[in-house]
Structure formats: C-alpha cells, structure tokens
Design an enzyme around this catalytic site. Structure first.
Site, PDB file in Angstrom:
ATOM      1  CE  LYS A  14      53.205  40.500  69.070  1.00 11.00           C
ATOM      2  NZ  LYS A  14      52.861  40.705  67.908  1.00 11.00           N
ATOM      3  CD  GLN A  47      53.897  32.899  66.136  1.00  8.62           C
ATOM      4  OE1 GLN A  47      54.125  33.112  65.312  1.00  8.62           O
ATOM      5  NE2 GLN A  47      55.265  33.727  67.432  1.00  8.62           N
ATOM      6  CE  LYS A  67      58.183  30.646  67.506  1.00  7.69           C
ATOM      7  NZ  LYS A  67      58.364  31.179  66.030  1.00  7.69           N
ATOM      8  CE  LYS A  85      53.459  33.750  60.838  1.00  8.89           C
ATOM      9  NZ  LYS A  85      55.096  33.721  61.540  1.00  8.89           N
ATOM     10  N   GLY A  91      55.726  41.015  61.750  1.00  7.02           N
ATOM     11  CA  GLY A  91      56.224  40.374  60.902  1.00  7.02           C
ATOM     12  C   GLY A  91      56.875  39.672  60.469  1.00  7.02           C
ATOM     13  CG  ASP A  92      57.250  34.981  59.238  1.00 10.29           C
ATOM     14  OD1 ASP A  92      57.557  34.726  59.898  1.00 10.29           O
ATOM     15  OD2 ASP A  92      56.772  34.425  58.486  1.00 10.29           O
ATOM     16  CB  THR A 119      64.277  36.498  65.176  1.00  7.73           C
ATOM     17  OG1 THR A 119      63.259  36.924  65.251  1.00  7.73           O
ATOM     18  CG2 THR A 119      64.371  34.940  64.932  1.00  7.73           C
ATOM     19  CG  ASN A 140      64.748  40.013  60.744  1.00  4.74           C
ATOM     20  OD1 ASN A 140      64.880  39.694  61.769  1.00  4.74           O
ATOM     21  ND2 ASN A 140      65.004  41.560  61.225  1.00  4.74           N
ATOM     22  CB  SER A 150      56.626  41.270  69.236  1.00  2.20           C
ATOM     23  OG  SER A 150      57.055  41.506  67.904  1.00  2.20           O
TER      24      SER A 150
HETATM   25  P1  NDP Z   1      62.859  37.581  55.766  1.00  2.00           P
HETATM   26  O1  NDP Z   1      62.186  37.091  54.586  1.00  2.00           O
HETATM   27  O2  NDP Z   1      63.543  38.568  55.756  1.00  2.00           O
HETATM   28  O3  NDP Z   1      64.135  35.993  54.714  1.00  2.00           O
HETATM   29  C1  NDP Z   1      64.338  34.969  54.478  1.00  2.00           C
HETATM   30  C2  NDP Z   1      65.870  34.551  53.709  1.00  2.00           C
HETATM   31  O4  NDP Z   1      65.857  32.933  54.000  1.00  2.00           O
HETATM   32  C3  NDP Z   1      66.124  35.324  52.547  1.00  2.00           C
HETATM   33  O5  NDP Z   1      67.518  34.817  53.076  1.00  2.00           O
HETATM   34  C4  NDP Z   1      65.552  33.857  52.017  1.00  2.00           C
HETATM   35  O6  NDP Z   1      65.944  34.532  50.653  1.00  2.00           O
HETATM   36  C5  NDP Z   1      66.159  32.629  52.304  1.00  2.00           C
HETATM   37  N1  NDP Z   1      65.370  31.471  52.368  1.00  2.00           N
HETATM   38  C6  NDP Z   1      63.381  31.247  51.563  1.00  2.00           C
HETATM   39  N2  NDP Z   1      63.775  29.859  50.840  1.00  2.00           N
HETATM   40  C7  NDP Z   1      65.338  29.941  51.273  1.00  2.00           C
HETATM   41  C8  NDP Z   1      65.871  28.334  50.641  1.00  2.00           C
HETATM   42  N3  NDP Z   1      64.954  27.274  50.626  1.00  2.00           N
HETATM   43  N4  NDP Z   1      66.588  28.235  51.338  1.00  2.00           N
HETATM   44  C9  NDP Z   1      67.828  29.612  51.506  1.00  2.00           C
HETATM   45  N5  NDP Z   1      67.222  30.610  51.963  1.00  2.00           N
HETATM   46  C10 NDP Z   1      65.434  30.617  51.180  1.00  2.00           C
HETATM   47  O7  NDP Z   1      62.607  35.995  57.194  1.00  2.00           O
HETATM   48  P2  NDP Z   1      63.081  36.051  57.983  1.00  2.00           P
HETATM   49  O8  NDP Z   1      64.182  36.898  58.292  1.00  2.00           O
HETATM   50  O9  NDP Z   1      62.288  36.812  58.599  1.00  2.00           O
HETATM   51  O10 NDP Z   1      62.248  34.822  58.614  1.00  2.00           O
HETATM   52  C11 NDP Z   1      63.415  33.569  58.166  1.00  2.00           C
HETATM   53  C12 NDP Z   1      62.704  32.597  59.373  1.00  2.00           C
HETATM   54  O11 NDP Z   1      62.462  32.761  60.583  1.00  2.00           O
HETATM   55  C13 NDP Z   1      61.231  31.988  58.878  1.00  2.00           C
HETATM   56  O12 NDP Z   1      61.408  30.479  58.264  1.00  2.00           O
HETATM   57  C14 NDP Z   1      60.302  32.860  59.480  1.00  2.00           C
HETATM   58  O13 NDP Z   1      58.800  32.526  59.880  1.00  2.00           O
HETATM   59  C15 NDP Z   1      61.377  32.922  60.724  1.00  2.00           C
HETATM   60  N6  NDP Z   1      61.045  33.436  62.169  1.00  2.00           N
HETATM   61  C16 NDP Z   1      61.119  34.624  61.696  1.00  2.00           C
HETATM   62  C17 NDP Z   1      61.377  35.708  62.653  1.00  2.00           C
HETATM   63  C18 NDP Z   1      61.200  37.107  62.828  1.00  2.00           C
HETATM   64  O14 NDP Z   1      61.129  37.816  63.672  1.00  2.00           O
HETATM   65  N7  NDP Z   1      61.547  37.632  61.779  1.00  2.00           N
HETATM   66  C19 NDP Z   1      60.302  35.415  64.127  1.00  2.00           C
HETATM   67  C20 NDP Z   1      60.433  33.241  64.653  1.00  2.00           C
HETATM   68  C21 NDP Z   1      60.911  32.990  63.381  1.00  2.00           C
HETATM   69  P3  NDP Z   1      65.377  35.662  49.161  1.00  2.00           P
HETATM   70  O15 NDP Z   1      65.731  36.156  49.610  1.00  2.00           O
HETATM   71  O16 NDP Z   1      65.881  34.217  48.441  1.00  2.00           O
HETATM   72  O17 NDP Z   1      63.941  34.765  49.509  1.00  2.00           O
END
Ligand code: NDP
Length: 447
Positions: free
Chosen positions: A91, A112, A115, A127, A166-167, A210, A241, A378
C-alpha cells in the site's frame, strides 16, 4: 552508527545503490535509530530481518507511452516498488513529478513500510509513480497518460495484492482516470485504488486526512508539554492537498496560519491565511500561490521557497516535498522561537536540520508518524469497500483522530522504552519496525 551489523549493512547498501541518494538518506536515518533494537534483539539480527527489510520484495520499471494533444507520441518511465508485504497487501501512493526516479520511489516505499505499520492497520509498504509532469498538460493528456500507466500497472496490483493511492501530482482526477482504466481491463469492482471519488467508493475525510492527521499528531505532541494550537502562529509550506487541510485543521484548533508556498515562492499574510481564496486558486483554478496577493490586501509574495522559514512562528509544518528545510532554515526557525516542527511531507527536513531541532529541544515529529493520517484513512476506505458500506464524515474523522493519537503514543512509548525519551524520530522507526520485523521472522525465509 556503531553497531557492527548495521554499519556493514549501510556500507553494503552504499556499494550496491551508489546513485540512490534519497534512498540512502532514508535508510541511514532508519538504521541509525534501530541501533538499540539491534543490540537488544539478536534474534532479529540472526533471522536477517535488517538485511531483508532494506531490500524491496519487487521492483517494477515500465514504459508509459501516450499521445499528446498534437498527436505526438510521448514516453515516460513508470515505477512501482513493492517493498514489504509482511503485515498486509502493499500500500502506498503514486507520484507524478519530473523528479521521480528509482531512488525517490525506493525511499518513499521504504518509509511507507514503517508508516503503514504505525497506523495499526494491516497494510504493507509500496510506492510508485512516473517522471510525467502534469503541469501544463491538458485534461485529455492527463487522462491518456493515466490510462496508459494503468494498462501496465494493472497486471501487478489488486485488492489483496497491492492497493495504490495518490501522492504529489495525483489527486482525485488522476485516481478517477486510473480506476476507470483498471475497471475496464479487469471487469471487476474492487477497492483497488484509494482516494476514489465519493460517488464510486471513496471515503469521506480522505481528502482532508493527511493535513488533519498532521494537526492531530501535533496537538498530542504539544499536549505532552502542556501546550496547544490555541493562539499559536503557524507557518506551513506547500499549498497542495496536505498543506491546505493542515491550514484548515490548525485554524479549527485555534492556531493562526500566516504563510504558504509553492515551488515558485511563498505568501505571507500576517492577518491569517484566507483559506477560501487558496482553495479557489489551487483546487479550482490550479493556479500559482502568487495569485493570492491579488485577492487579499496586506499580504505579500516573495520569490523562492526557503525564505518561508524566516517568518517568526511557534509551529512549523513543512508540507511540500523532500529536503525542503535545511540547516540554515532550522537555525532561523530556532532563532525565532519555534516550539514544534511536524512533517506533513515525506522527509522534508534535512538530517542536519533534524539534529539541530533536537539539540535545541524543539519538539520534532517525523513524517512517517505525523503524516500517516492519509494512508490510515486509505486503510479505512479499503475497510468500507470490503464491507460495501460508507461511514459518515464524523465517524471517519474520529477514527483518524484515534489512530493519530495511538501513533503518537506508540512512537513516544517506544522512544522511552529504548532509552531515547522524547526522540520521536527514533520512536516512530522502532515502533514501526518491530511489528513488521516480528511478522517477517514469524513467516520464515523461503529456501
Ligand atoms: P500536492 O501535489 O498536492 O502539493 C505539493 C505542493 O508542494 C505544491 O503546492 C507544490 O508546488 C509544492 N512544492 C513542491 N516543491 C516545492 C518546493 N521545493 N518548495 C515549496 N513548495 C513546493 O502534493 P501533496 O500535498 O499530496 O503532498 C505533499 C507532500 O506530502 C509530499 O511529500 C507527499 O509525499 C506527502 N504526503 C502526501 C500524502 C497525501 O495524502 N496527499 C500522504 C502522506 C504524505 P507546485 O505546484 O509549484 O509544484
């Protein structure tokens, strides 16, 4: 690291995976905190659990070809690393981003595994993803890519084998396209992907999970020192997200969030972020965070991402991406009096920055514990799919809250038991590892 078996293991990982810097960084962090376990549990060393757990059970790399809007053939590389199935079906999420490579997917799959173990639910670790860049692609192009990606992935997943989610770059739209393709190919309705839309088997709270879970975890961490979100200034990086729903819950718990970012720069709104405006820009228009200042007088936009950590705050929640918070940023946060840092993203804090926080007595929550709310929900989605029913928002939210509280207790309890009281990085690694390790030992080795 001093333990002979772990030092040798790390050296062999470096030799065998010389170009995988993200994976080596994650493996080093985990193995280092497992030293007291290796000392106390020679039976696990004997059973080769440490050597086996760092190696994925299966690694899939495949071609994803698709046709763009101009009729031109495009080729991307797809990945699925099925890391560990000792405690349940593989997963873990799928990431679509140009930075995706084997090292990134291996680091994420490895993390993961621990986690998922911490969530208390029966889920193994995996992943996947691709170096496809969804930015600037039309809806049709995203759909065709997702369908092509799933045409290959379908052969390797299933509700009892591997359940992706998703991620970064994979939200409700992409999950919908992938799920549709899986269904077409298999002619079966099963909960094979999580993060599905509510009309076809998704769970309430998955979108929020999250970010909400991160704040529930942070609340528990603060509670342990007699503090809370009430009246605290919060800085959150990212605006995807995780970040958006971390803002929502931090505000509900009494905090004031004053900054958000994307990969271009950050906004500072000292009056408190207007989340409605952010949701409109990011969730509806898929625009840039810089547009916020056009709608909200008094707010400012700054180019570049790391400057966000120079804003004075009590709580910092890095929710964007790996290695986004380095030592200089950690120093700025400590200088400005930060009391808690909790990772919403996976491995956003660089190792020297983590050490700096710990040396300066800042509460620090590692992502594998603090952001486990997404995968936990999930797991609850899989549970509802199997039972063919849906729980209410409050029911799922309460379960999420309960799981995050128990993850906090497991991590802080394990840290204490293994002589590292207050070190949640070590505690989360130890607690997550032990459950998987016991299962691996019990299941023996195939000769
Ligand atoms: P999204 O794609 O929804 O959002 C990622 C965000 O981070 C965007 O706003 C992106 O901007 C920004 N970003 C990317 N690189 C940088 C940077 N160098 N500095 C500042 N901002 C940046 O992803 P998620 O919110 O889903 O995921 C974010 C993190 O959380 C990841 O590490 C993911 O693995 C982790 N995560 C997510 C989960 C989930 O349920 N969604 C669960 C557990 C962990 P831009 O649009 O400009 O690229």
């Amino acid at each position: 690291m001093k333990n002979k078996c772990l030092v040798e293991l790390m050296a062999s990982l470096e030799k065998r995976n010389p170009h995988e810097s993200e994976f080596l960084q994650a493996a080093h962090e985990v193995l280092e905190s497992l030293e007291p376990v290796a000392e106390r549990r020679p039976d696990l060393v004997e059973a080769g659990v440490f050597d086996r757990i760092v190696e994925p059970e299966r690694t899939l790399i495949f071609r994803v070809s698709w046709v763009d809007d101009k009729g031109k053939v495009q080729v991307n590389r797809g990945f699925r690393v099925q890391y560990n199935s000792a405690i349940g079906p593989y997963k873990g999420g799928l990431r679509l981003h140009p930075s995706v490579n084997l090292s990134v997917i291996k680091f994420l799959g490895f993390e993961q595994t621990f986690k998922n173990s911490l969530t208390t639910l029966p889920m193994g670790g995996a992943k996947g993803g691709s170096d496809f860049d969804p930015k600037g692609k039309s809806d049709g192009e995203v759909m065709r890519f997702c369908q092509s990606f799933m045409t290959e992935l379908e052969k390797h997943i299933g509700q009892f084998t591997d359940v992706p989610a998703g991620d970064i770059g994979v939200g409700g739209r992409e999950i919908g396209y992938m799920y549709g393709q899986y269904k077409r190919l298999r002619n079966e309705i099963s909960g094979v992907l999580t993060g599905k839309g509510l009309s076809y088997g998704g769970s309430l709270v998955r979108t929020e999970a999250t970010g909400y879970g991160l704040c529930y975890f942070t609340r528990e961490m603060l509670k342990a020192i007699g503090q809370s979100f009430q009246g605290k200034t919060v800085v959150i990086s990212g605006s995807g997200n995780v970040a958006i729903y971390a803002v929502e819950k931090a505000v509900q718990l009494g905090g004031k969030v004053v900054a958000l970012s994307d990969s271009g720069g950050y906004i500072h709104d000292p009056k408190g972020i207007n989340l409605k405006v952010v949701k409109q820009i990011k969730e509806v228009e898929r625009g840039r965070i810089s547009e916020y200042v056009k709608s909200v007088p008094g707010s400012t936009y700054h180019e570049g991402c790391s400057g966000i950590w120079t804003i004075k705050c009590d709580i910092a929640l890095p929710c964007a991406t790996q290695n986004e918070l380095g030592l200089e940023s950690a120093k700025a946060l400590v200088k400005n009096g930060v009391i808690a840092v909790a990772e919403g993203a996976n491995m956003p804090t660089m190792p020297d920055a983590v050490s700096y926080f710990q040396e300066n007595k800042v509460l620090f929550a590692p992502g594998k514990a603090a952001n486990a709310g997404g995968v936990a929900t999930s797991g609850l989605e899989m549970c509802q799919n199997s039972m063919r029913l849906s729980w209410t928002f409050d029911e799922v939210d309460q379960r999420l809250d309960g799981i995050m509280t128990s993850i906090y207790n497991a991590a802080s309890g394990a840290a204490k038991e293994y002589g590292k009281e207050g070190n949640l990085v070590a505690g989360a690694n130890i607690a997550g590892f032990l459950k998987v390790a016991e299962a691996m030992k019990a299941q023996g080795i195939a000769y």
